[in-house]
Design a protein around this motif. Sequence first.
Motif, short mmCIF file in Angstrom:
data_model
loop_
_atom_site.label_atom_id
_atom_site.label_comp_id
_atom_site.label_asym_id
_atom_site.label_seq_id
_atom_site.Cartn_x
_atom_site.Cartn_y
_atom_site.Cartn_z
N LEU A 42 12.48 -26.22 13.76
CA LEU A 42 11.23 -25.49 13.62
C LEU A 42 10.32 -25.71 14.83
O LEU A 42 9.64 -24.78 15.28
CB LEU A 42 10.50 -25.93 12.34
CG LEU A 42 11.15 -25.49 11.03
CD1 LEU A 42 10.44 -26.11 9.83
CD2 LEU A 42 11.14 -23.97 10.90
N LEU A 43 10.34 -26.90 15.38
CA LEU A 43 9.52 -27.18 16.57
C LEU A 43 10.12 -26.51 17.80
O LEU A 43 9.39 -26.05 18.68
CB LEU A 43 9.40 -28.69 16.77
CG LEU A 43 8.55 -29.41 15.71
CD1 LEU A 43 8.66 -30.92 15.86
CD2 LEU A 43 7.10 -28.98 15.80
N LEU A 44 11.45 -26.42 17.87
CA LEU A 44 12.08 -25.68 18.97
C LEU A 44 11.65 -24.22 18.92
O LEU A 44 11.41 -23.59 19.96
CB LEU A 44 13.60 -25.76 18.86
CG LEU A 44 14.28 -27.10 19.17
CD1 LEU A 44 15.78 -26.99 18.95
CD2 LEU A 44 13.99 -27.55 20.59
N ALA A 45 11.55 -23.67 17.72
CA ALA A 45 11.16 -22.27 17.56
C ALA A 45 9.72 -22.04 17.99
O ALA A 45 9.33 -20.91 18.28
CB ALA A 45 11.35 -21.83 16.11
N GLN A 46 8.92 -23.11 18.04
CA GLN A 46 7.55 -23.01 18.52
C GLN A 46 7.47 -23.19 20.04
O GLN A 46 6.39 -23.16 20.61
CB GLN A 46 6.68 -24.06 17.84
CG GLN A 46 6.54 -23.89 16.34
CD GLN A 46 5.81 -25.03 15.68
OE1 GLN A 46 5.12 -25.82 16.35
NE2 GLN A 46 5.94 -25.16 14.37
N GLY A 47 8.63 -23.41 20.67
CA GLY A 47 8.66 -23.60 22.11
C GLY A 47 8.26 -24.99 22.55
O GLY A 47 7.88 -25.20 23.70
N ARG A 48 8.37 -25.97 21.65
CA ARG A 48 7.96 -27.34 22.00
C ARG A 48 9.00 -28.02 22.88
O ARG A 48 10.20 -27.84 22.71
CB ARG A 48 7.75 -28.18 20.73
CG ARG A 48 6.71 -27.63 19.77
CD ARG A 48 5.32 -27.60 20.36
NE ARG A 48 4.34 -27.18 19.39
CZ ARG A 48 3.63 -28.01 18.63
NH1 ARG A 48 3.82 -29.31 18.74
NH2 ARG A 48 2.75 -27.55 17.77
N SER A 49 8.54 -28.85 23.80
CA SER A 49 9.43 -29.62 24.66
C SER A 49 9.93 -30.85 23.91
O SER A 49 9.40 -31.22 22.85
CB SER A 49 8.68 -30.06 25.92
OG SER A 49 7.66 -30.99 25.59
N ASN A 50 10.94 -31.53 24.47
CA ASN A 50 11.43 -32.76 23.85
C ASN A 50 10.33 -33.79 23.70
O ASN A 50 10.22 -34.47 22.68
CB ASN A 50 12.58 -33.34 24.68
CG ASN A 50 13.89 -32.62 24.45
OD1 ASN A 50 13.94 -31.61 23.75
ND2 ASN A 50 14.96 -33.11 25.05
N ALA A 51 9.49 -33.91 24.74
CA ALA A 51 8.41 -34.89 24.68
C ALA A 51 7.42 -34.56 23.57
O ALA A 51 6.95 -35.45 22.85
CB ALA A 51 7.70 -34.97 26.03
N GLU A 52 7.10 -33.28 23.42
CA GLU A 52 6.17 -32.87 22.36
C GLU A 52 6.77 -33.09 20.98
O GLU A 52 6.07 -33.51 20.05
CB GLU A 52 5.80 -31.40 22.55
CG GLU A 52 4.91 -31.13 23.76
CD GLU A 52 4.72 -29.66 24.02
OE1 GLU A 52 3.64 -29.29 24.51
OE2 GLU A 52 5.63 -28.86 23.74
N ILE A 53 8.08 -32.82 20.84
CA ILE A 53 8.74 -33.05 19.56
C ILE A 53 8.74 -34.54 19.23
O ILE A 53 8.48 -34.94 18.09
CB ILE A 53 10.18 -32.50 19.59
CG1 ILE A 53 10.16 -30.98 19.73
CG2 ILE A 53 10.94 -32.90 18.33
CD1 ILE A 53 11.52 -30.35 19.94
N ALA A 54 9.05 -35.36 20.24
CA ALA A 54 9.06 -36.81 20.03
C ALA A 54 7.70 -37.31 19.57
O ALA A 54 7.60 -38.12 18.64
CB ALA A 54 9.47 -37.51 21.33
N GLU A 55 6.64 -36.82 20.20
CA GLU A 55 5.30 -37.24 19.82
C GLU A 55 4.94 -36.75 18.42
O GLU A 55 4.38 -37.49 17.61
CB GLU A 55 4.28 -36.70 20.82
CG GLU A 55 2.84 -37.11 20.52
CD GLU A 55 1.86 -36.58 21.56
OE1 GLU A 55 0.66 -36.86 21.42
OE2 GLU A 55 2.30 -35.90 22.50
N LYS A 56 5.29 -35.51 18.12
CA LYS A 56 4.97 -34.93 16.81
C LYS A 56 5.66 -35.67 15.68
O LYS A 56 5.08 -35.91 14.61
CB LYS A 56 5.39 -33.46 16.81
CG LYS A 56 5.17 -32.72 15.50
CD LYS A 56 3.72 -32.42 15.25
CE LYS A 56 3.54 -31.55 14.01
NZ LYS A 56 2.11 -31.27 13.75
N LEU A 57 6.93 -36.05 15.90
CA LEU A 57 7.72 -36.68 14.84
C LEU A 57 7.75 -38.20 14.94
O LEU A 57 8.39 -38.87 14.12
CB LEU A 57 9.16 -36.14 14.87
CG LEU A 57 9.30 -34.62 14.69
CD1 LEU A 57 10.77 -34.23 14.72
CD2 LEU A 57 8.66 -34.17 13.37
#
Length: 220
Positions: free
Chosen positions: A158-173
């Motif tokens: 779902l975060l990939l579908a929002q265009g999030r980077s690996n770093a942003e996904i790591a921070e979010k989760l």
Amino acid sequence: MSMRILLCCDKLILGAGMQALLGQHGLEAHTKTSVRSTVAAAKEMTPDAIVVVAPALSIDDTHELAELSGMAKVILLARPDTTPRAFEALRIGVRAVLSLEDPPEELIRMIKTVIEVDAIVAPLTARKALDQLRTEQPPAPAAPPAGALTPREAEVMLLLAQGRSNAEIAEKLSISNTTVRSHVHHVLRKLDAGTRARAVAIAYETGLIDAMERQVERRP
């Protein structure tokens, strides 16, 4: 990191305004007023992204959009009435479609996203149109069910579908970049997708994104 942007806009005042806007956000932009001059400039300067502004090109100009998409990551600013057809452009290589009515900060965010992340981004209107199309036509080949992904992999998808980077996904989760890369690898394998962008396209077009969103909403 310096980002070089090529603008294809046949309206001189609009192009100058957009170039000034991008400059305010640290983006080096150059404006061309025709497709031919844009192609020539892209060959010379190898931009990180090309922003195409309707009516210089529209979703119907598939040949020209495909040519530009082979030279750089393309973001199409389309007329609001055509954004429901965004997947037609995404299928030929365009990375993101925005409406000319979207706020300027969304354009800045999208430019940085498509440059930094291997992703495609579809507007909400396109997703709604796709949902309607699925109810009117025979179902497309099915993707793995949402349950084929672990709960964490679904969150990453779902975060990939929002265009999030690996770093942003790591921070979010609240997980490490290494863990994110592992989850992304598993998602790509399960969806039989060679790239993150292809995984997002498959997830949208088969309804997997909608199914995962419903699962997340049902969680306590």
